[in-house]
Each structure stands twice: as C-alpha cells, then as structure tokens.
Design a protein around this motif. Structure first.
Motif, short mmCIF file in Angstrom:
data_model
loop_
_atom_site.label_atom_id
_atom_site.label_comp_id
_atom_site.label_asym_id
_atom_site.label_seq_id
_atom_site.Cartn_x
_atom_site.Cartn_y
_atom_site.Cartn_z
N ASN A 1 0.76 -1.16 -0.06
CA ASN A 1 -0.11 -0.01 -0.05
C ASN A 1 0.85 1.30 0.04
OD1 ASN A 1 -2.66 -1.18 0.29
ND2 ASN A 1 -1.68 -1.89 2.44
N PRO A 2 1.59 1.59 -0.98
CA PRO A 2 2.23 2.65 -1.00
C PRO A 2 1.68 4.13 -1.06
CG PRO A 2 2.01 1.96 -3.28
CD PRO A 2 1.41 0.93 -2.44
N ARG A 3 2.04 5.32 -0.62
CA ARG A 3 1.27 6.40 -0.63
C ARG A 3 1.31 6.94 -1.64
NH1 ARG A 3 4.38 10.19 3.26
NH2 ARG A 3 6.40 9.30 1.84
N ALA A 4 -0.09 7.40 -2.14
CA ALA A 4 -0.35 8.13 -3.34
C ALA A 4 0.44 9.46 -3.53
CB ALA A 4 -1.79 8.38 -3.61
N GLU A 5 0.90 9.60 -4.84
CA GLU A 5 1.63 11.02 -4.86
C GLU A 5 0.52 12.01 -5.10
OE1 GLU A 5 3.78 13.23 -5.00
OE2 GLU A 5 5.05 11.73 -5.73
N THR A 6 0.85 13.14 -4.09
CA THR A 6 -0.37 14.23 -3.97
C THR A 6 0.36 15.56 -4.53
OG1 THR A 6 0.77 14.85 -1.90
CG2 THR A 6 -1.34 13.03 -2.10
N ARG A 7 1.58 15.50 -4.86
CA ARG A 7 2.14 16.76 -5.14
C ARG A 7 2.48 16.66 -6.67
NH1 ARG A 7 6.08 19.23 -0.65
NH2 ARG A 7 4.71 19.05 1.02
N THR A 8 1.99 18.01 -7.43
CA THR A 8 2.43 18.05 -8.81
C THR A 8 3.45 19.14 -9.44
OG1 THR A 8 0.56 19.72 -8.97
CG2 THR A 8 -0.05 17.50 -9.05
N GLY A 9 4.12 19.46 -8.57
CA GLY A 9 4.95 20.75 -8.89
C GLY A 9 4.13 22.04 -9.33
N CYS A 10 3.15 22.41 -8.63
CA CYS A 10 2.27 23.57 -8.79
C CYS A 10 3.05 24.66 -8.20
CB CYS A 10 0.97 23.37 -8.21
SG CYS A 10 -0.10 24.71 -8.74
N GLU A 11 3.06 25.81 -9.12
CA GLU A 11 3.77 27.11 -9.08
C GLU A 11 3.06 28.11 -8.45
OE1 GLU A 11 6.13 28.00 -12.45
OE2 GLU A 11 7.68 26.19 -12.05
N ALA A 12 1.68 27.78 -8.21
CA ALA A 12 0.99 29.13 -7.73
C ALA A 12 1.48 29.56 -6.17
CB ALA A 12 -0.62 28.63 -7.71
N ARG A 13 1.40 30.66 -6.15
CA ARG A 13 2.08 31.26 -4.76
C ARG A 13 1.73 32.60 -4.49
NH1 ARG A 13 8.16 30.14 -5.53
NH2 ARG A 13 7.18 28.31 -6.38
N LEU A 14 1.95 32.93 -3.33
CA LEU A 14 1.95 34.42 -2.88
C LEU A 14 3.17 34.84 -2.08
CD1 LEU A 14 -0.35 37.03 -2.78
CD2 LEU A 14 -0.98 36.27 -0.58
N TYR A 15 3.70 35.97 -2.50
CA TYR A 15 5.01 36.30 -1.79
C TYR A 15 4.65 37.68 -1.25
CZ TYR A 15 9.87 37.08 -0.60
OH TYR A 15 11.06 37.37 -0.09
#
Length: 226
Positions: free
Chosen positions: A78-92
C-alpha cells in the motif's frame, strides 16, 4: 488589510496589496484558495536575527514541489499516493519597514492541476476547521467516554453526513490531543513533567519517558538519573 473596491474583485490577491500581519496574509490567501478550490500551506520565510520579526513569507499551493523518495520498502503493498504536482501557484509578501505592513510583491495565479469543486472545497487540508459548537460536542463526547470513531460518527450524522463536517477524524484526534497536552500544564501531572524537563536541562544524563494508552492519556512514567 487594504483592499480595492468590491466591484474590482477585492477577494483576489494583487501585487501591492497590503496586510497588517502575516496571519492576515495567510487568512486572506486561504479564503481565496477555498473560493478557487485549492489548498495552501506556509513555505519559506525569513526573520530579523535580532528582533525575530518576520521579514518575508512565501505561501504556496499545497501541491507545490514533489514528494521525496519513499523510505519504506519499495515492495510495500500500500504505497502512499503521490499528491504533489510541482504547482507554482504562490503568494509572496515582504515587510515594509516604513509602514510596518506586509506588501504583496509576487502572485502566481495558475495551477497545473484540477481544482476542487466549491461543494468539496471545505474538506481541503487548509480549509478544514472545527467550529466552536463542534469543539464543545467533541469535548462532551470525550468526557462521556465515547471513542474517537463513535463521536466522529455521531457528530457526522447530526451534520447530515461526514462530508458536511468540515474536518476529518485525524483533525478530531489532533484537536483532542492538543487539548490534553495543554491540560497537562496544570495539576500534579503537569508539575511532574515540568520537573522532569528542568532536571534534563540541568543534567543531560537524566532520562524520562511516559507511555500513552489508545486514548492518548498517560498510563506509565519512567525516569532515571546518571
């Protein structure tokens, strides 16, 4: 926080927008994320090494970056599902030392993944919250001796289903754990733990540990000096 008129989409971040505190920045961006169907999290920050005041903060989409390699057995069933996609949405935001306010200096709006529908957005990690009324019900259920699963099921039925709660069983467990830990600061148990902490600071050879039961209440304590 200074925002533009309502007819100019005041709930959407823009460069130059100012906030009174870092928490105001987080709350505003999280509310925006909920309306758009995304979850956010805190990322990079920098503080003044003398005053410890926050100088800048980066808030990112919860799917920013990529997960590091799984340290578990590669043959795990039962490997953990990949949840990150390298999304670049951000606020600085960056602190304006003259005004003492945090100014938006960079905002990236686009996501590289599908957004969640408004009906389900309240269950995203950063959007989940336990209301005051729900917190009282959880406290009463715990005092009555109901197990976590039983109280979660009961409150879920009252809300019209688990999907209407706005929090998960893990959120419930963390809430009750935090409350118990805070309660340990008072009474005899709290005094004992404080004594152990002071002894360990005075003597690095001093060791102590405590055991919790399934309800995360202390059942045993152990300590040993040099």
């Amino acid at each position: 926080m200074d925002m533009e008129p309502e007819n100019d989409c005041a709930w959407k971040p823009k460069q130059g927008m100012t906030f009174d505190s870092e928490q105001c920045v987080y709350d505003f961006y999280n509310t925006y994320g909920g309306r758009m169907g995304s979850s956010i999290r805190r990322d990079f920050c920098r503080k003044n090494k003398f005053t410890n005041q926050l100088i800048c903060r980066l808030l990112v989409c919860n799917k920013e970056g990529f997960r590091k390699g799984d340290k578990r057995d590669p043959l795990s069933k039962n490997p953990r599902a990949e949840t990150r996609t390298g999304c670049e949405a951000r606020l600085y935001v960056k602190l304006d030392e003259d005004t003492g306010k945090y100014v938006v200096t960079d905002f990236k709006e686009k996501h590289n993944h599908d957004l969640v529908s408004p009906e389900c957005a309240h269950m995203l990690p950063s959007q989940r919250k336990i209301s005051t009324t729900q917190a009282i019900e959880l406290d009463l259920a715990a005092q009555s001796g109901l197990r976590l699963g039983q109280s979660f099921e009961l409150i879920g039925r009252e809300a019209g289903g688990r999907q209407c709660l706005g929090f998960t069983k893990l959120n419930q467990k963390n809430y009750l754990r935090t409350k118990r830990q805070q309660s340990l600061a008072y009474g005899e148990v709290g005094n004992v733990l404080q004594y152990f902490k002071e002894k360990s600071l005075q003597n690095h050879s001093f060791f102590y540990a405590f055991q919790l039961d399934n309800e995360e209440q202390i059942t045993n304590m152990f300590w040993a000096d040099a």
